[in-house]
Design a protein around this motif. Sequence first.
Motif, PDB file in Angstrom:
ATOM      1  N   SER A  85       6.342  -0.399  13.060  1.00 51.52           N
ATOM      2  CA  SER A  85       7.531  -0.960  12.886  1.00 51.52           C
ATOM      3  C   SER A  85       8.490  -0.290  13.820  1.00 51.52           C
ATOM      4  O   SER A  85       9.485  -1.222  14.618  1.00 51.52           O
ATOM      5  CB  SER A  85       9.087  -0.619  11.477  1.00 51.52           C
ATOM      6  OG  SER A  85      10.004  -1.280  12.001  1.00 51.52           O
ATOM      7  N   ALA A  89       1.090 -11.852   2.897  1.00 52.00           N
ATOM      8  CA  ALA A  89       1.763 -12.249   3.920  1.00 52.00           C
ATOM      9  C   ALA A  89       0.846 -11.983   5.457  1.00 52.00           C
ATOM     10  O   ALA A  89       0.713 -12.375   5.995  1.00 52.00           O
ATOM     11  CB  ALA A  89       2.445 -10.605   4.354  1.00 52.00           C
ATOM     12  N   GLY A 115       2.482   1.651   8.175  1.00 51.35           N
ATOM     13  CA  GLY A 115       3.134   0.442   8.680  1.00 51.35           C
ATOM     14  C   GLY A 115       4.928   0.862   9.047  1.00 51.35           C
ATOM     15  O   GLY A 115       4.817   0.224  10.263  1.00 51.35           O
ATOM     16  N   THR A 162       4.086  -5.508   5.392  1.00 51.28           N
ATOM     17  CA  THR A 162       4.550  -5.541   3.971  1.00 51.28           C
ATOM     18  C   THR A 162       4.660  -4.447   2.739  1.00 51.28           C
ATOM     19  O   THR A 162       5.994  -4.355   2.023  1.00 51.28           O
ATOM     20  CB  THR A 162       4.311  -7.024   3.675  1.00 51.28           C
ATOM     21  OG1 THR A 162       4.351  -8.110   5.318  1.00 51.28           O
ATOM     22  CG2 THR A 162       4.778  -7.466   1.809  1.00 51.28           C
ATOM     23  N   TYR A 163       3.628  -3.775   2.544  1.00 54.44           N
ATOM     24  CA  TYR A 163       3.545  -2.865   1.618  1.00 54.44           C
ATOM     25  C   TYR A 163       4.838  -2.025   2.082  1.00 54.44           C
ATOM     26  O   TYR A 163       4.541  -1.041   1.237  1.00 54.44           O
ATOM     27  CB  TYR A 163       2.388  -3.228   1.758  1.00 54.44           C
ATOM     28  CG  TYR A 163       1.717  -1.728   0.408  1.00 54.44           C
ATOM     29  CD1 TYR A 163       1.718  -2.001  -0.460  1.00 54.44           C
ATOM     30  CD2 TYR A 163       1.978  -0.166   1.276  1.00 54.44           C
ATOM     31  CE1 TYR A 163       0.768  -0.687  -1.676  1.00 54.44           C
ATOM     32  CE2 TYR A 163       1.408   1.118   0.281  1.00 54.44           C
ATOM     33  CZ  TYR A 163       1.581   0.252  -1.473  1.00 54.44           C
ATOM     34  OH  TYR A 163       1.501   0.901  -2.608  1.00 54.44           O
ATOM     35  N   ALA A 183       0.654  -7.421   9.623  1.00 51.46           N
ATOM     36  CA  ALA A 183       1.596  -7.659   8.332  1.00 51.46           C
ATOM     37  C   ALA A 183       1.487  -7.365   7.076  1.00 51.46           C
ATOM     38  O   ALA A 183       3.028  -7.573   6.587  1.00 51.46           O
ATOM     39  CB  ALA A 183       1.811  -9.592   8.663  1.00 51.46           C
ATOM     40  N   ALA A 184       0.378  -7.244   7.107  1.00 48.94           N
ATOM     41  CA  ALA A 184      -0.002  -6.803   5.708  1.00 48.94           C
ATOM     42  C   ALA A 184       0.575  -5.229   4.983  1.00 48.94           C
ATOM     43  O   ALA A 184       1.042  -4.905   4.175  1.00 48.94           O
ATOM     44  CB  ALA A 184      -1.187  -7.462   5.309  1.00 48.94           C
ATOM     45  N   GLY A 190       2.282  -8.610  -2.559  1.00 51.80           N
ATOM     46  CA  GLY A 190       3.352 -10.070  -1.745  1.00 51.80           C
ATOM     47  C   GLY A 190       2.700  -9.537   0.059  1.00 51.80           C
ATOM     48  O   GLY A 190       1.891 -10.378   0.658  1.00 51.80           O
ATOM     49  N   ALA A 191       1.658  -7.875  -0.214  1.00 53.86           N
ATOM     50  CA  ALA A 191       0.866  -7.849   0.751  1.00 53.86           C
ATOM     51  C   ALA A 191       0.178  -8.292   1.323  1.00 53.86           C
ATOM     52  O   ALA A 191      -0.117  -8.941   2.897  1.00 53.86           O
ATOM     53  CB  ALA A 191       0.616  -6.559   0.957  1.00 53.86           C
ATOM     54  N   ALA A 224       7.497  -2.087   3.612  1.00 57.70           N
ATOM     55  CA  ALA A 224       8.683  -2.654   2.471  1.00 57.70           C
ATOM     56  C   ALA A 224       8.696  -2.697   0.765  1.00 57.70           C
ATOM     57  O   ALA A 224       9.979  -2.079   0.159  1.00 57.70           O
ATOM     58  CB  ALA A 224       8.868  -3.575   3.763  1.00 57.70           C
ATOM     59  N   ALA A 225       7.980  -2.639   0.226  1.00 63.80           N
ATOM     60  CA  ALA A 225       7.453  -2.959  -0.634  1.00 63.80           C
ATOM     61  C   ALA A 225       6.226  -2.455  -1.365  1.00 63.80           C
ATOM     62  O   ALA A 225       4.987  -3.558  -1.626  1.00 63.80           O
ATOM     63  CB  ALA A 225       8.098  -4.910  -0.937  1.00 63.80           C
TER      64      ALA A 225
END
Length: 264
Positions: free
Chosen positions: A248, A95, A244, A81-82, A77-78, A91-92, A84-85
């Motif tokens: 995905s 997450a 990441g 998230t990184y 998840a982390a 935030g990562a 994507a952002a």
Amino acid sequence: MRIGKQDAPLTSICTSDASSITVRGRDLCGDVIGKMDFTSYFWLLVTGEEPTEVQKLFANAVLAAIAEHGLVPSVVAARMTYAAAPEAFHGAVAAGLLGCGSVVLGSAEVAGRFYADLVAKTRESRKDMAEIASDGVRTLRATKQPIPGFGHPQHSGGDPRALLLLEMAGEHGIVGEHIEMLYALRDCLPETLGRALPINVNGAIPAVMLDVGFPVGALKGISLLARTASLIGHLHEEIERPIGFIMSGAAAAAIDYDGPAPAT
């Protein structure tokens, strides 16, 4: 509008003035920075007391035991998230921590509360620990709940982290009611469950920590603190060697659509 209790506007953790910062009764600059290791500081922040050498030993041991375990859901998840952002490193990390629940990463807290409850019942009743353990397992099985702290998909012969922590507990003489309850649960499983299960690290961690005096209400903090360190390591690697979007893509390739076709 008043919501909740508002009659005790106090904190005993931290205060400051123009020239000093006080944390749990210690001067941050005079007593803590450069003089206290972080594990001891963590224990002080949570409990208000500095740990003994044995408490610090086991706090360090369990933090190391639970910090890293590969590409588990929190790490995936982390890292995704990184990917994507990348502007939101924090935030990562968040997450990765948000999935700390009863199945993954937060299961030590579930196990610890279960053991503590059984220990309390043993103290209050005239039953022995083995009987209380058996009753506890039967109650869980009646509602098809797993036995917290037992079983492992990979380490079927015994979780090496759990085995080491419990061996250390014996060597340092800190085996108390919670570890004894853990053993009582293990011993009753062949009869109450129909098969033996190994103790996993999320069974050993709360039993050990409760027996050295760590509060049950803060058990989840052990996993959160440890995994935060791991997530930072994974995210630093994600910056230099990103996977990441590979994860995905692998997820998309592994899952087939079985919903309805368009009406047209």
